[in-house]
Design an enzyme around this catalytic site. Sequence first.
Site, PDB file in Angstrom:
ATOM      1  N   PHE A 396      42.698 -76.549  87.313  1.00 27.59           N
ATOM      2  CA  PHE A 396      42.443 -75.108  87.261  1.00 27.59           C
ATOM      3  C   PHE A 396      43.701 -74.254  87.323  1.00 27.59           C
ATOM      4  O   PHE A 396      43.677 -73.142  87.864  1.00 27.59           O
ATOM      5  CB  PHE A 396      41.474 -74.697  88.381  1.00 27.59           C
ATOM      6  N   CYS A 397      44.795 -74.724  86.761  1.00 27.56           N
ATOM      7  CA  CYS A 397      46.069 -73.987  86.783  1.00 27.56           C
ATOM      8  C   CYS A 397      46.430 -73.564  88.203  1.00 27.56           C
ATOM      9  O   CYS A 397      47.001 -72.492  88.430  1.00 27.56           O
ATOM     10  CB  CYS A 397      46.009 -72.768  85.863  1.00 27.56           C
ATOM     11  N   ALA A 398      46.100 -74.432  89.143  1.00 25.50           N
ATOM     12  CA  ALA A 398      46.479 -74.230  90.550  1.00 25.50           C
ATOM     13  C   ALA A 398      46.766 -75.613  91.126  1.00 25.50           C
ATOM     14  O   ALA A 398      46.169 -76.041  92.121  1.00 25.50           O
ATOM     15  CB  ALA A 398      45.368 -73.536  91.328  1.00 25.50           C
TER      16      ALA A 398
END
Length: 476
Positions: A396-398
């Site tokens: 999740f781009c985290a």
Amino acid sequence: MSVSVVAETAAPAVCHAAPAVCHADSAVCTEPLPVLGRDVRVPLVTGGEVAYAALDYAASAPALQRVWDDVAAYAPYYGSVHRGAGYLSQLSTDLFENARRTVEDFLGCRADDQVVFTRSTTDSLNLLAQALPEGCEVFVFETEHHASLLPWRDAPVTYLDAPRAPDEAVRTLESALAARATPSGGAAPALVCVTGASNVTGELWPVRELAAAAHAHGARIVLDAAQLAPHHPVSVLELDVDWVAFSGHKLYAPFGSGVLAGRSDWLREAEPYLAGGGASRSVARRGDGGVDVEWHTTAARHEAGSPNVIGAYAIASACKALTEAGFETLVAREQQLVERVRAGLAEVPEVKVLSLFGEDAPRVGVLSFVVDGWNSSHFAAALSAEYGIGVRDGLFCAHPLVRTLLGGDPREQGECGAPEAAPGEKSLNAIRVSFGAGTPDEHVERFVRAVGELVREGARWTYRTRDGRCVPDTSA
């Protein structure tokens, strides 16, 4: 006829039916806001088709019908923005600047704040990073989305460990700010960047308390409201943040626009984000063959080029729609959906919901989880292919946050959304379900039922990896 009157009367009027039905005794909306795609039907690998359940709002929310209607009504009147003498140019300019004022009202901005239209939250935070004063130190938690974790490449950055409680987040920030070195001439500039709601867990962060801590130590703070603004009212004044950034495509206005709103001084003193027409007030040749440029000091300074008037107008339309629907009722209905998902997942022992602050922490309609014995990509693929449910799997781009929550090394690299193992093998990825004001109850009920059935009975189809994704095997 004045330009303001033209803007109000020229475009065809769009009639908006009441968006939701609420019970007077409970003040909870019983119907979702109308969105595009609610009637789209998709095929199932097991045969037949079903209405698509879009449960990936945290990535991009569907357009509100209200937004689509407003954009369609304006489209024939589209014209160049600023400096155009023609009727449509004047009308478009007025719509563009009125959109700026609508966003100011939506965010509860201070009288001297600026609203700059950008491409997205990522673009907004990169703009602010470019505008940092010399020597400014940045403080950011490792739990941030990459949009707010990575833009500060030209500044000294202190990355803060993931807190396990809201008050721990405040204490961690206070300690880091208190320990920073200050020059002999006074405090150096500092900026804190923090999310309002996690794009992974959906948990609400103590923004007001973090802002107070930042200001007590002479620092400023920017709020990444990409996941907060679509779900909760955001007031710059009440939260006492210096800037706020968000994206239109998460606010039911997917037309390629975003916002950076807040204090004007750093933005006014910085070099333009892009050099070009619109950002320049005047340009003149010098005797030595070069050029002298006088840049605008308003928001136009960082809006070079032809602006995305459709995107700005769409954001303004979404802001109006959410405000008119009543955030209190929207929040109350969404919390009912959150509780239904949490209760449904709690009934499946193999499911582990990810959380920083504890399972009872307040959150928006975003939840991530893993399923024992399942590769997350395999599970997400089965939800889509066999039930018509769209969720997201991956990091999740985290990346640092998800790896911390899953017990992995937060320094380990990975590809956003790409499975790291074949179906059935261990994978350091998760599944995310997210929803909002346009989500029908049936979509949530179908999701809860599907999770239980997949865990109990297994997938009814075989799957394989193709181009880094787990997909149904149609070769048989």
